[in-house]
Design a protein around this motif. Structure first.
Motif, PDB file in Angstrom:
ATOM      1  N   MET A  98     120.750 -66.863  89.341  1.00 23.75           N
ATOM      2  CA  MET A  98     119.506 -66.961  88.568  1.00 23.75           C
ATOM      3  C   MET A  98     118.440 -66.222  89.353  1.00 23.75           C
ATOM      4  N   GLY A  99     118.013 -65.105  88.826  1.00 20.84           N
ATOM      5  CA  GLY A  99     117.125 -64.241  89.602  1.00 20.84           C
ATOM      6  C   GLY A  99     115.679 -64.285  89.185  1.00 20.84           C
ATOM      7  N   GLY A 100     115.355 -65.078  88.189  1.00 22.25           N
ATOM      8  CA  GLY A 100     113.973 -65.097  87.705  1.00 22.25           C
ATOM      9  C   GLY A 100     113.070 -65.917  88.609  1.00 22.25           C
ATOM     10  N   GLY A 101     111.787 -65.715  88.426  1.00 25.49           N
ATOM     11  CA  GLY A 101     110.821 -66.480  89.219  1.00 25.49           C
ATOM     12  C   GLY A 101     109.402 -66.114  88.880  1.00 25.49           C
ATOM     13  N   ALA A 102     109.249 -64.986  88.194  1.00 27.36           N
ATOM     14  CA  ALA A 102     107.883 -64.531  87.930  1.00 27.36           C
ATOM     15  C   ALA A 102     107.431 -64.776  86.496  1.00 27.36           C
ATOM     16  N   LEU A 109     106.924 -69.203  89.439  1.00 27.30           N
ATOM     17  CA  LEU A 109     107.182 -70.233  90.445  1.00 27.30           C
ATOM     18  C   LEU A 109     106.015 -70.341  91.419  1.00 27.30           C
ATOM     19  N   GLY A 110     105.500 -69.204  91.856  1.00 30.74           N
ATOM     20  CA  GLY A 110     104.423 -69.210  92.846  1.00 30.74           C
ATOM     21  C   GLY A 110     103.170 -69.912  92.347  1.00 30.74           C
ATOM     22  N   GLY A 156     109.438 -67.220  95.456  1.00 25.58           N
ATOM     23  CA  GLY A 156     109.044 -67.269  94.054  1.00 25.58           C
ATOM     24  C   GLY A 156     109.155 -65.888  93.448  1.00 25.58           C
ATOM     25  N   THR A 157     110.155 -65.118  93.904  1.00 27.10           N
ATOM     26  CA  THR A 157     110.293 -63.737  93.437  1.00 27.10           C
ATOM     27  C   THR A 157     111.194 -63.674  92.209  1.00 27.10           C
ATOM     28  N   GLY A 164     114.408 -70.371  94.888  1.00 27.86           N
ATOM     29  CA  GLY A 164     114.245 -70.811  93.507  1.00 27.86           C
ATOM     30  C   GLY A 164     114.628 -69.705  92.552  1.00 27.86           C
TER      31      GLY A 164
END
Lengths: 68, 268
Positions: A64-68, B42-43, B128-129, B152
Motif C-alpha cells: 500500500m503506497g498511498g499517503g498523500a 497522513l501527514g 506519510g509519503t 503508513g
C-alpha cells in the motif's frame, strides 16, 4: 485439509501448491504479494516449491503506497 | 526537568491526568522531536495531533504546494491555502493550535543526498509519503541512522501501518523486500482513497509516536496492522525480524541510495 488464510479458516483439497492457492484465492498480481506461511516469509522465487499442509496459517500482505 | 507554565498545565491537563502519561510523560512529549515526512493525507492528521499534544519540535517535509484535489482528505490545509507550499500551510495551522511547539519546515522532497542529515536530528519519524521509492528510502535512512519510525500506507478503503525500531524489530524491507515496479500497484491518485481513511491511519501513526515517546504500551513492532474500512475489520499480522533482510539483516545496507523514482501521478 484446513488452511487459515488471512485469518479465515477454509477447507481445501490436499496437496495444493502455493501458486495454485494464489489462483484459488483470486490474488491479483501474485508476484506483488508478500506471502507468509506459519510466520515465515516465502521468497518470490521459492513460491513454486511450496506445497501447503493441513493447519498451515497463510497471510497475504499487499503493498500500500498511498499517503498523500 | 522542565517547568510547565499554568497555560501549559491547563492545555495538557487531559494528558496529565492520564495515569500512563502524567506530568513525566508530558515532559517527555515536550522534550521530543518528531519528523513528519509528507504534509498530505497522513501527514495532516499526524502533524495536527502531534502539535496539539505538545511535541516540543516537529519537522515537516514536503516540496509540494496545496492543490484543490488535496482538500478532500488533507485536513491541515484549507481552501484559502490552494497554491501555498504545503509545509507553510501546515506550519501555520500547527502554530495556531499550539504556539508552544517549534515547527521546522523543509520545503523539499527527500532523496539520498539529504535524508540522513535530516532524519538524524529526530527521535521519531512518520512516513506519510505517497510512493514506494520514498517509503523504502525512509526505511533505509531510519535503519542507518537508528531512528524509530512509523510506516503508513493507504489505498481506496484500506490502510496498513507498522512501527519500526531499527535492529530490534522487523523493518519495512523485512516484509516487502523492495519497491514494486513502476505502475504495478495502484496509487491513491489512480485508484482513489476515502478521505476519512487517511485520518484513521494518520491518527494511529500519531498515537504510535506518542506511545513511543512516553514509553507506554506495545508499539506495532513485528506486526502489520491492516484495516478495511468497508468491513471495518482490523487485523494484526505478526512476524519476526528477517535475519537475511536486505536492509537490516546481517550484512544490511551501508549507505543510502535512491530507488528508481516511481512517479505517483494521476493517470486519467
Amino acid at each position: 485439509m484446513k488452511l487459515t488464510i488471512n485469518g479465515d479458516t477454509k477447507e481445501l483439497k490436499d496437496g495444493i501448491s502455493l501458486p495454485e492457492l494464489l489462483i484459488i484465492e483470486n490474488v491479483e498480481q501474485p508476484d506483488m504479494v508478500s506471502v507468509q506461511i506459519n510466520d515465515e516469509f516465502i521468497r518470490q522465487d521459492e513460491h513454486t516449491n511450496v506445497v501447503l499442509k493441513d493447519g498451515d496459517e497463510i497471510n497475504f500482505l499487499y503493498f500500500m503506497g498511498g499517503g498523500a | 526537568m522542565r517547568d510547565f507554565s499554568d497555560e501549559e498545565l491547563e492545555r495538557y491537563s487531559r494528558h496529565i491526568i492520564l495515569q500512563d502519561v502524567g506530568i513525566e510523560g508530558q515532559e517527555k512529549i515536550a522534550n521530543s522531536k518528531v519528523l513528519v515526512i509528507g504534509a498530505g493525507g497522513l501527514g495532516s492528521p499526524v502533524a495536527l495531533y502531534l502539535a496539539a499534544a505538545g511535541v516540543g519540535e516537529i519537522g515537516i517535509v514536503d516540496g509540494d504546494v496545496v492543490d484543490l484535489s488535496n482538500l478532500q482528505r488533507q485536513v491541515i490545509h484549507t481552501t484559502a491555502d490552494v497554491s501555498v507550499p504545503k509545509v507553510l500551510s501546515a506550519k501555520a495551522k500547527m502554530e495556531a493550535i499550539n504556539p508552544n511547539v517549534k515547527v521546522t519546515v523543509y520545503q523539499k522532497f527527500l532523496d539520498a543526498s539529504n535524508i540522513l542529515d535530516i532524519v538524524k536530528g529526530y527521535d521519531f519519524v512518520i512516513d506519510g509519503t505517497d510512493n514506494f521509492s520514498s517509503k523504502f528510502l525512509i526505511n533505509d535512512a531510519c535503519v542507518l541512522a537508528n531512528v524509530p519510525y512509523s510506516h503508513g500506507g493507504i489505498l481506496r478503503f484500506g490502510g496498513q501501518t507498522m512501527t519500526i525500531k531499527p535492529h530490534e524489530s522487523a523493518c519495512y524491507a523485512c516484509v516487502f523486500d523492495s519497491p514494486p515496479p513502476a505502475n504495478a500497484i495502484p496509487t491513491c491518485s489512480s485508484a482513489g482513497i476515502l478521505g476519512a481513511v487517511a485520518g484513521m491511519l494518520g491518527t494511529i501513526q500519531a498515537a504510535e509516536a506518542l506511545k513511543y515517546i512516553v514509553g507506554v504500551g506495545d508499539p506495532l513492532y513485528n506486526r502489520l496492522l491492516t484495516f478495511d474500512a468497508k468491513s471495518m475489520n482490523f487485523r494484526n499480522v505478526n512476524f519476526k525480524k528477517n535475519p537475511k533482510c536486505r536492509v537490516c539483516g546481517g550484512e544490511g545496507i551501508k549507505e543510502i541510495r535512491d530507488y528508481e523514482a516511481v512517479v505517483c501521478e494521476a493517470k486519467l
